[in-house]
Scaffold this active site. Structure first.
Site, mmCIF file in Angstrom:
data_model
loop_
_atom_site.group_PDB
_atom_site.id
_atom_site.type_symbol
_atom_site.label_atom_id
_atom_site.label_comp_id
_atom_site.label_asym_id
_atom_site.label_seq_id
_atom_site.Cartn_x
_atom_site.Cartn_y
_atom_site.Cartn_z
ATOM 1 N N ARG A 142 0.857 -1.190 0.000
ATOM 2 C CA ARG A 142 0.000 0.000 0.000
ATOM 3 C C ARG A 142 0.894 1.241 0.000
ATOM 4 N NH1 ARG A 142 -5.784 1.146 0.505
ATOM 5 N NH2 ARG A 142 -5.753 3.294 1.210
ATOM 6 N N HIS A 156 12.790 -3.813 -1.491
ATOM 7 C CA HIS A 156 12.225 -3.830 -2.836
ATOM 8 C C HIS A 156 12.960 -4.888 -3.662
ATOM 9 C CE1 HIS A 156 10.184 -2.354 -6.371
ATOM 10 N NE2 HIS A 156 11.332 -2.445 -7.007
#
Ligand code: GAR
Length: 209
Positions: free
Chosen positions: A90, A108
């Site tokens: 989100r 990431h």
């Protein structure tokens, strides 16, 4: 030890790697809380099994402001000092990100600044890169744009498919994230003039075990 909240949306394997690291008493962080924005996140069960408090703060069907207000209260109630995003899918508002500036990190699944966003392994294969990997960075309002704390690279091998490449990267994520979070909370890494500074081990603050 610094109190850390881990934010998840799903599987929670990076969260589990952080929990495992924090189960060693000499690790500089303790995981005080796991928050999921989805009630069906498998990671919540892993957290419960590890005896770490888990909380669902639903994001669906409500405004960002309402979601983040509840999230902020949960973090404050648990007296959290740092936030680690681990497969948290989100996007957070600028206001929330600024509040946690220098104290919120993300992992990431690419070598940033290549492949920000989603489907990183598929895009790496399509681009024909020979090296791929993962990045731990401080969170800033631009998605996947924050100062880089640490990276790990893996080769892209002939015959790789998305799942094979994802698994090779994930193995490195599980090593990299606990190390980078440890540097930050122990004062070996910090935000300075918009960049992440990582000092030589032992140069500042408490040393990593
Ligand atoms: C991980 O590969 C993480 O790097 C990635 O999602 C996966 C979550 O797995 N994060 C992102 O794509 C963030 N945009 P996990 O729930 O097993 O840790």
């Amino acid at each position: 030890r610094s109190r850390v909240a881990v934010l998840i949306s799903g599987r929670g394997s990076n969260m589990a790697a952080l929990l495992a690291a924090a189960s060693v008493p000499s690790y500089p962080a303790e995981i005080a809380l796991v928050v999921s924005n989805r009630g069906d996140a498998a990671g919540l069960e892993l957290a419960a099994k590890a005896g770490v408090p888990g909380r669902v703060v639903p994001s669906r069907g409500r405004t960002r402001e309402a979601f983040e207000a509840e999230l902020q209260s949960a973090l404050e109630e648990a007296r959290v000092e740092y936030v680690a995003l681990a497969g948290f899918m989100r996007v957070l508002t600028e206001g929330f990100v600024r509040r946690w500036e220098g104290r919120m990190v993300n992992i990431h699944p690419s070598l940033l600044p290549s492949f920000p966003g989603l489907d990183t392994h598929r895009r790496a294969l399509a681009a024909g890169v020979r090296l791929h990997g993962c990045t731990v960075h401080l969170v800033t309002p631009g998605v996947d744009e924050g100062p880089i704390l640490a990276q790990a690279a893996v080769p892209v091998l002939e015959g790789d498919d998305e799942a094979m490449l994802a698994a090779r990267v994930l193995e490195q994520e599980h090593r990299l994230y606990p190390a980078a979070l440890g540097w930050l909370v122990s004062g070996h890494a910090w935000l300075e003039a918009g960049r992440a500074v990582v000092a030589a081990e032992g140069a500042r603050g408490r040393s990593l075990a």
